[in-house]
Write a protein that holds these residues in place. Structure first.
Motif, PDB file in Angstrom:
ATOM      1  N   LEU A 174      -3.493 -53.826  11.908  1.00 19.92           N
ATOM      2  CA  LEU A 174      -4.339 -53.553  12.955  1.00 19.92           C
ATOM      3  C   LEU A 174      -3.883 -52.199  12.823  1.00 19.92           C
ATOM      4  N   ALA A 175      -5.175 -51.095  13.531  1.00 20.95           N
ATOM      5  CA  ALA A 175      -5.270 -49.995  13.370  1.00 20.95           C
ATOM      6  C   ALA A 175      -5.740 -49.714  15.076  1.00 20.95           C
ATOM      7  N   LEU A 176      -5.202 -48.874  15.702  1.00 19.74           N
ATOM      8  CA  LEU A 176      -5.832 -48.425  17.035  1.00 19.74           C
ATOM      9  C   LEU A 176      -5.842 -46.873  17.295  1.00 19.74           C
ATOM     10  N   PRO A 177      -6.692 -46.511  16.848  1.00 17.96           N
ATOM     11  CA  PRO A 177      -6.899 -44.989  17.245  1.00 17.96           C
ATOM     12  C   PRO A 177      -6.910 -44.642  18.675  1.00 17.96           C
ATOM     13  N   ILE A 178      -6.290 -43.733  19.249  1.00 15.45           N
ATOM     14  CA  ILE A 178      -6.223 -43.479  20.613  1.00 15.45           C
ATOM     15  C   ILE A 178      -7.071 -42.063  20.712  1.00 15.45           C
ATOM     16  N   ILE A 179      -8.024 -42.035  21.432  1.00 15.66           N
ATOM     17  CA  ILE A 179      -8.726 -40.545  21.817  1.00 15.66           C
ATOM     18  C   ILE A 179      -8.816 -40.277  23.022  1.00 15.66           C
ATOM     19  N   GLY A 180      -8.408 -39.007  23.550  1.00 12.04           N
ATOM     20  CA  GLY A 180      -8.373 -38.665  24.858  1.00 12.04           C
ATOM     21  C   GLY A 180      -7.048 -39.049  25.499  1.00 12.04           C
ATOM     22  N   THR A 181      -6.751 -38.671  26.613  1.00 16.75           N
ATOM     23  CA  THR A 181      -5.309 -38.640  27.191  1.00 16.75           C
ATOM     24  C   THR A 181      -5.080 -40.097  27.562  1.00 16.75           C
ATOM     25  N   LEU A 182      -3.919 -40.451  27.596  1.00 15.84           N
ATOM     26  CA  LEU A 182      -3.470 -41.846  27.855  1.00 15.84           C
ATOM     27  C   LEU A 182      -2.891 -41.831  29.534  1.00 15.84           C
ATOM     28  N   ASP A 183      -3.628 -42.509  30.335  1.00 15.37           N
ATOM     29  CA  ASP A 183      -3.008 -42.686  31.715  1.00 15.37           C
ATOM     30  C   ASP A 183      -2.693 -44.219  31.639  1.00 15.37           C
ATOM     31  N   SER A 184      -2.119 -44.321  32.792  1.00 11.45           N
ATOM     32  CA  SER A 184      -1.531 -45.842  33.215  1.00 11.45           C
ATOM     33  C   SER A 184      -2.643 -46.944  33.028  1.00 11.45           C
ATOM     34  N   ALA A 185      -3.645 -46.525  33.444  1.00  7.31           N
ATOM     35  CA  ALA A 185      -4.729 -47.663  33.400  1.00  7.31           C
ATOM     36  C   ALA A 185      -5.163 -47.657  31.967  1.00  7.31           C
ATOM     37  N   ARG A 186      -5.198 -46.688  31.267  1.00  7.47           N
ATOM     38  CA  ARG A 186      -5.901 -46.883  29.981  1.00  7.47           C
ATOM     39  C   ARG A 186      -4.673 -47.402  29.110  1.00  7.47           C
ATOM     40  N   SER A 220       0.896 -58.700  11.516  1.00 12.00           N
ATOM     41  CA  SER A 220       2.243 -58.357  11.707  1.00 12.00           C
ATOM     42  C   SER A 220       2.729 -56.864  12.065  1.00 12.00           C
ATOM     43  N   ILE A 221       1.614 -55.847  11.651  1.00 12.35           N
ATOM     44  CA  ILE A 221       1.702 -54.822  11.780  1.00 12.35           C
ATOM     45  C   ILE A 221       0.499 -54.134  12.618  1.00 12.35           C
ATOM     46  N   ALA A 222       0.908 -53.169  13.457  1.00 16.85           N
ATOM     47  CA  ALA A 222       0.044 -52.426  14.304  1.00 16.85           C
ATOM     48  C   ALA A 222       0.245 -50.852  13.980  1.00 16.85           C
ATOM     49  N   ILE A 223      -0.666 -50.032  13.992  1.00 15.45           N
ATOM     50  CA  ILE A 223      -0.736 -48.652  13.863  1.00 15.45           C
ATOM     51  C   ILE A 223      -1.268 -48.053  14.925  1.00 15.45           C
ATOM     52  N   LEU A 224      -0.683 -47.265  15.424  1.00 13.65           N
ATOM     53  CA  LEU A 224      -1.090 -46.730  16.826  1.00 13.65           C
ATOM     54  C   LEU A 224      -1.316 -45.103  16.323  1.00 13.65           C
ATOM     55  N   ASP A 225      -2.644 -44.738  16.282  1.00 14.86           N
ATOM     56  CA  ASP A 225      -3.019 -43.312  15.617  1.00 14.86           C
ATOM     57  C   ASP A 225      -3.132 -42.553  17.076  1.00 14.86           C
ATOM     58  N   ILE A 226      -2.480 -41.447  17.190  1.00 20.27           N
ATOM     59  CA  ILE A 226      -2.607 -40.632  18.244  1.00 20.27           C
ATOM     60  C   ILE A 226      -3.174 -39.255  17.873  1.00 20.27           C
ATOM     61  N   SER A 227      -3.925 -39.187  16.560  1.00 21.46           N
ATOM     62  CA  SER A 227      -4.079 -37.893  16.290  1.00 21.46           C
ATOM     63  C   SER A 227      -5.482 -37.167  17.350  1.00 21.46           C
ATOM     64  N   GLY A 228      -5.924 -38.198  18.083  1.00 21.15           N
ATOM     65  CA  GLY A 228      -6.854 -37.828  18.996  1.00 21.15           C
ATOM     66  C   GLY A 228      -6.516 -37.721  20.350  1.00 21.15           C
ATOM     67  N   VAL A 229      -5.083 -37.693  20.749  1.00 17.73           N
ATOM     68  CA  VAL A 229      -4.552 -37.324  21.743  1.00 17.73           C
ATOM     69  C   VAL A 229      -4.149 -35.913  21.839  1.00 17.73           C
ATOM     70  N   PRO A 230      -4.808 -35.129  22.848  1.00 16.02           N
ATOM     71  CA  PRO A 230      -4.726 -33.653  22.917  1.00 16.02           C
ATOM     72  C   PRO A 230      -3.328 -33.272  23.199  1.00 16.02           C
ATOM     73  N   ALA A 231      -2.480 -33.791  23.900  1.00 13.93           N
ATOM     74  CA  ALA A 231      -1.146 -33.348  24.243  1.00 13.93           C
ATOM     75  C   ALA A 231      -0.322 -34.719  24.648  1.00 13.93           C
ATOM     76  N   VAL A 232       0.906 -34.362  24.653  1.00 17.36           N
ATOM     77  CA  VAL A 232       1.814 -35.488  25.088  1.00 17.36           C
ATOM     78  C   VAL A 232       2.829 -35.170  25.829  1.00 17.36           C
ATOM     79  N   ASP A 233       2.698 -35.781  26.987  1.00 17.74           N
ATOM     80  CA  ASP A 233       3.823 -35.280  27.915  1.00 17.74           C
ATOM     81  C   ASP A 233       4.960 -36.543  28.107  1.00 17.74           C
ATOM     82  N   SER A 234       5.766 -36.311  29.055  1.00 20.63           N
ATOM     83  CA  SER A 234       6.905 -37.272  29.176  1.00 20.63           C
ATOM     84  C   SER A 234       6.244 -38.860  29.328  1.00 20.63           C
TER      85      SER A 234
END
Lengths: 287, 135
Positions: free
Chosen positions: A170-182, A200-214
């Motif tokens: 499975l692949a899951l492209p994430i676009i935009g910021t990730l908040d708790s609700a999302r 048995s494998i999931a790919i989390l693609d974060i190329s669409g996430v503008p920035a990663v904080d803690s």
């Protein structure tokens, strides 16, 4: 002489409607693209009919009287449809205030000679129509809020598609910021899809996430751990150099998570761990 | 008192939890399972929790404990069939169950356990051969 306003209005119903429609049509911001003249006429007639029929000499001062429920229902209906059609608050306001102007104009014509009665009647009509305006605004805003809520729901739905790229991957492209609700929605969708497809494998693609904080990193780690608990492997792909820099500078430990720079390399890794092979078919040269 | 059955399948012990666990039942499962691992000298333990819809921090800790105890007794633990809601709850509780292997269903869990057990056997064989060469 005491004027019976309700009788007067009933008698002059036709001219009220005409006056009001004339007011509306002469309004600079008339939205002919959203509503036709026939529709305006129909809505206006319906409202004036209901108002004039329910208005009596007694209830004119009681704006909360149940006699006006009908009028308020019609107003709410018109207001909500206008909110959905995309009218601005000013345009919707002009609609109901146009009626007030029409009524006041008529009263002025009819009660010319008696200043005191005119004043009294004007006050009464003003109060009544003001309360109707409030109802209109309330329902207008409610209508707009419904539109906003629906759009928010749609965005959350659209923004977290789980794609089945291969049997068991499975692949899951994430676009935009990730908040708790999302993160919650992403996690739930992903885990549900893992159960349904038995992947048995999931790919989390974060190329669409503008920035990663803690905090976002924390959310990502949570998703990966939850996937692992389900019995599937989770790969994070699409990590841009700037994001890698931030992650290291923030001191976030991703060492026990499989990370790949691109979706392609994550897919390649998945094929390897599923013991699949992608081959180029040798091209037969023409003899 | 209710008991959760522990089935022996070759070298593997199979535990399927069909009801929602409560604390006392979980504790008795823990002790029964450890006894059983010792008695049968099982190489692997497979716990199917697909029917468990509620977990709390206590049950999460019990799963972790079972895995650690079995590890000491030389048996691998695989937890299979965890519900998405349960997984999310455990993560939110801060219990990522790090020593525990996981799999999607019993079938995949068995494959995982068997491959682990086989590699164990292989490595011991290799060691023996090495020993033979040494002598």
């Amino acid at each position: 002489m005491v004027y019976d306003i309700s009788k007067l209005l009933q008698k002059k119903k036709k001219s009220i409607i005409e006056l009001w429609i004339k007011n509306q049509l002469s309004e600079a911001g008339l939205r002919e693209d959203l509503i036709s003249n026939e529709e305006i006429r129909q809505q206006s007639e319906e409202l004036v009919d209901s108002l004039v029929n329910n208005l009596t000499q007694e209830n004119i001062t009681e704006v909360n009287s149940p006699d006006f429920d009908d009028v308020k229902d019609i107003l709410s209906g018109i207001s909500i449809t206008r909110a959905r059609q995309g009218f601005s608050p000013r345009e919707t306001g002009a609609f109901i205030f146009g009626l007030k102007n029409a009524l006041l104009e008529l009263l002025q014509q009819e009660i010319k000679d008696d200043k005191e009665s005119l004043y009294e009647a004007t006050i009464k009509i003003n109060r009544l129509l003001d309360s109707f305006s409030i109802v209109t605004f309330e329902t207008f805003i409610k209508g707009r809020e419904e539109v906003i809520i629906r759009q928010t729901d749609e965005i959350t739905e659209i923004s977290t598609p789980v794609i089945r790229v291969w049997d068991g991957i499975l692949a899951l492209p994430i676009i935009g910021t990730l908040d708790s609700a999302r993160t919650q929605v992403v996690m739930e969708n992903l885990l549900q899809e893992i159960v349904e497809t038995g992947s048995s494998i999931a790919i989390l693609d974060i190329s669409g996430v503008p920035a990663v904080d803690s905090l976002i990193a924390q959310h990502l780690i949570k998703t990966v751990s939850a996937t692992r608990l389900m019995g599937a492997e989770c790969i994070i792909s699409g990590i841009r150099p700037e994001i890698a820099q931030t992650i290291v500078h923030l001191g976030i430990d991703l060492s026990n998570i499989i990370t790949k720079s691109t979706l392609a390399s994550a897919l390649k890794f998945s094929f390897q761990s599923l013991k699949l092979e992608v081959k180029r078919i040798p091209v037969k040269t023409a003899q | 008192m209710e008991r959760i059955p522990i089935l022996k399948m070759g070298q593997v012990l199979l535990v399927t939890i069909q009801i929602d666990l409560y604390d006392r039942l979980a504790l008795s499962l823990e002790s029964d399972l450890v006894q059983m691992v010792k008695k049968t000298s099982a190489k692997g333990v497979l716990i199917d929790i697909s029917a468990v819809s509620i977990v709390d921090s206590f049950l999460g800790r019990i799963f972790g404990n079972i895995a650690s105890m079995c590890k000491i007794l030389d048996a691998e633990t695989v937890v299979v069939g965890m519900q998405p809601a349960v997984a999310i709850t455990l993560i939110e509780l801060g219990l990522p169950l790090t020593g525990v292997h996981t799999a999607l269903d019993v079938e995949k869990g068995m494959i995982l356990l068997n491959s682990n057990i086989e590699t164990d056997v292989d490595t011991t064989d290799d060691l023996n051969e090495d020993d033979n060469y040494a002598f």
